[in-house]
Design a protein around this motif. Structure first.
Motif, PDB file in Angstrom:
ATOM      1  N   MET A 123       0.851  -1.201   0.000  1.00 53.63           N
ATOM      2  CA  MET A 123       0.000   0.000   0.000  1.00 53.63           C
ATOM      3  C   MET A 123       0.880   1.243   0.000  1.00 53.63           C
ATOM      4  O   MET A 123       1.817   1.360   0.795  1.00 53.63           O
ATOM      5  CB  MET A 123      -0.912   0.004   1.239  1.00 53.63           C
ATOM      6  N   ASN A 124       0.597   2.190  -0.872  1.00 49.73           N
ATOM      7  CA  ASN A 124       1.390   3.398  -0.959  1.00 49.73           C
ATOM      8  C   ASN A 124       1.154   4.310   0.246  1.00 49.73           C
ATOM      9  O   ASN A 124       0.033   4.441   0.729  1.00 49.73           O
ATOM     10  CB  ASN A 124       1.062   4.177  -2.242  1.00 49.73           C
ATOM     11  N   LYS A 125       2.228   4.895   0.701  1.00 51.33           N
ATOM     12  CA  LYS A 125       2.135   5.851   1.805  1.00 51.33           C
ATOM     13  C   LYS A 125       1.467   7.126   1.312  1.00 51.33           C
ATOM     14  O   LYS A 125       1.739   7.609   0.226  1.00 51.33           O
ATOM     15  CB  LYS A 125       3.547   6.155   2.326  1.00 51.33           C
ATOM     16  N   GLU A 126       0.558   7.677   2.157  1.00 50.88           N
ATOM     17  CA  GLU A 126      -0.146   8.894   1.771  1.00 50.88           C
ATOM     18  C   GLU A 126       0.826  10.055   1.636  1.00 50.88           C
ATOM     19  O   GLU A 126       1.703  10.250   2.474  1.00 50.88           O
ATOM     20  CB  GLU A 126      -1.212   9.244   2.826  1.00 50.88           C
ATOM     21  N   ARG A 127       0.640  10.833   0.586  1.00 50.19           N
ATOM     22  CA  ARG A 127       1.484  12.012   0.382  1.00 50.19           C
ATOM     23  C   ARG A 127       1.022  13.139   1.281  1.00 50.19           C
ATOM     24  O   ARG A 127      -0.168  13.390   1.442  1.00 50.19           O
ATOM     25  CB  ARG A 127       1.428  12.457  -1.084  1.00 50.19           C
ATOM     26  N   LYS A 128       1.983  13.806   1.879  1.00 49.90           N
ATOM     27  CA  LYS A 128       1.708  14.940   2.751  1.00 49.90           C
ATOM     28  C   LYS A 128       2.468  16.170   2.257  1.00 49.90           C
ATOM     29  O   LYS A 128       3.522  16.058   1.645  1.00 49.90           O
ATOM     30  CB  LYS A 128       2.122  14.630   4.191  1.00 49.90           C
ATOM     31  N   ILE A 129       1.923  17.334   2.552  1.00 52.55           N
ATOM     32  CA  ILE A 129       2.588  18.589   2.208  1.00 52.55           C
ATOM     33  C   ILE A 129       3.874  18.720   3.021  1.00 52.55           C
ATOM     34  O   ILE A 129       3.875  18.539   4.241  1.00 52.55           O
ATOM     35  CB  ILE A 129       1.659  19.779   2.509  1.00 52.55           C
TER      36      ILE A 129
END
Length: 233
Positions: free
Chosen positions: A1-7
């Motif tokens: 599962m891909n890690k969520e992108r954060k600002i």
């Protein structure tokens, strides 16, 4: 599962720069817009994680319409001007309650007696004196505010409204209208008291916007902006 992108912190800086580029000069409004854009971008990334930061930012900015952030700035200015007037009215009402109403009464009596024993022209003379002093104080406050902005690098919308005294035209038009009307005019006893009360109310109004609210500016700013105290240190 891909890690969520954060600002990232660097992208946050880019968002602040983006708001400044689009004519948002006030730090409080910049911060609000940056938070909104950052949340919107992260939500978009949950759906389309391959989109670039710049592409998502452009998409989100288009949602603000043809005028960009200008509508947001205008709405905030109206809201904070309304807040300022509410503060002004709150302080003004104190002069019609104990103990300050005693000062209001004493000043009104003194001005009324001066009109009775000297001439009605004493009213515009007093108003003109208040006007000159108020304008001097106004320019001093503006100089102090501009100097503070240069030193800190931050502009806060409510602070600017406070230091620019809400509405400058009040300084200019009221006294001259009174001078034109009062000069060489005879007044009844009731008219003299009404005239005296007008002078005192104008003086109280000027005192509140030029001293009372200014002296309590930091209290109101810290109540409005939780981050104001941190950035001030």
């Amino acid at each position: 599962m891909n890690k969520e992108r954060k600002i990232t912190d660097e992208e946050v800086k880019q968002l602040y720069a983006f708001t400044r580029k689009h004519f948002v000069e006030y730090y409080d409004l910049q911060t609000e817009l940056v938070d909104h854009l950052a949340n919107a971008i992260e939500e978009k990334w949950q759906q389309q994680p391959d989109l670039s930061f710049d592409d998502v930012l452009k998409q989100e900015f288009k949602k603000f319409g043809v005028f960009g952030f200008m509508d947001v700035v205008e709405r905030r200015q109206l809201a904070l001007t309304k807040k300022y007037r509410k503060l002004l009215w709150g302080y003004f009402k104190e002069y019609f309650k104990l103990p300050k109403i005693l000062l209001t009464i004493i000043l009104t009596v003194l001005v009324a007696k001066s009109i009775q024993h000297i001439h009605a022209v004493i009213a515009p003379v007093l108003l003109f004196s208040i006007l000159i002093f108020s304008l001097f104080r106004f320019f001093v406050l503006n100089y102090r505010y501009r100097k503070k902005v240069r030193q800190t690098g931050y502009r806060w919308m409510l602070e600017e409204i406070i230091f620019r005294c809400g509405s400058v035209p009040v300084f200019i038009f009221i006294p001259y209208q009174v001078i034109e009307y009062v000069y060489d005019k005879e007044y009844s006893a009731v008219g003299q008291w009404i005239l005296a009360a007008g002078v005192v109310l104008f003086a109280i109004y000027q005192y509140i916007i030029l001293y009372v609210i200014i002296n309590r500016a930091e209290v109101h700013l810290e109540q409005t902006y939780p981050e104001y105290k941190l950035l001030k240190q």
